[in-house]
Motif scaffolding. Structure first.
Motif: not given
Length: 109
Positions: A6, A14, A17
């Motif tokens: 991530s 975030e 990913y």
């Protein structure tokens, strides 16, 4: 088990990913592109994280282009094989954040 990698911005959100099963060799490609092999722990990531500068992510983008030796622009990722696309999307998203913030944090789980 598997590799959950991530990317995070400075606010801790975030922004990228990538997920690879424990036997998927494509995970090693992403570790290599980021020059982050010390975080590779076989069946998963080590659980460590690192801050990558804009220059380091740009280097990863250039390494991606060289490794896959394709003349496609980075915006033409829809026709790529799944893992190649997720690697490209990951580094593109990290680069976009690093261009704004100067760096990006990557967690290798």
């Amino acid at each position: 088990m598997g590799h959950d990698i991530s990317g995070y911005n400075k606010a801790g959100h975030e922004i990228a990913y990538a997920r690879f099963s424990m036997g998927n060799y494509n995970a090693i490609i992403l570790y290599d592109l980021l020059d982050a092999n010390k975080y590779y722990a076989g069946v998963s990531g080590s659980g460590g994280s690192s801050i990558f500068s804009k220059q380091q992510i740009e280097k990863a983008v250039n390494a991606y282009k060289q490794f896959f030796n394709n003349g496609e622009s980075l915006s033409e990722s829809d026709s790529l094989p799944w893992d190649q696309k997720q690697i490209l999307d990951f580094i593109k998203n990290c680069l976009a954040t690093a261009k704004i913030e100067g760096s990006v944090k990557v967690y290798f789980g």
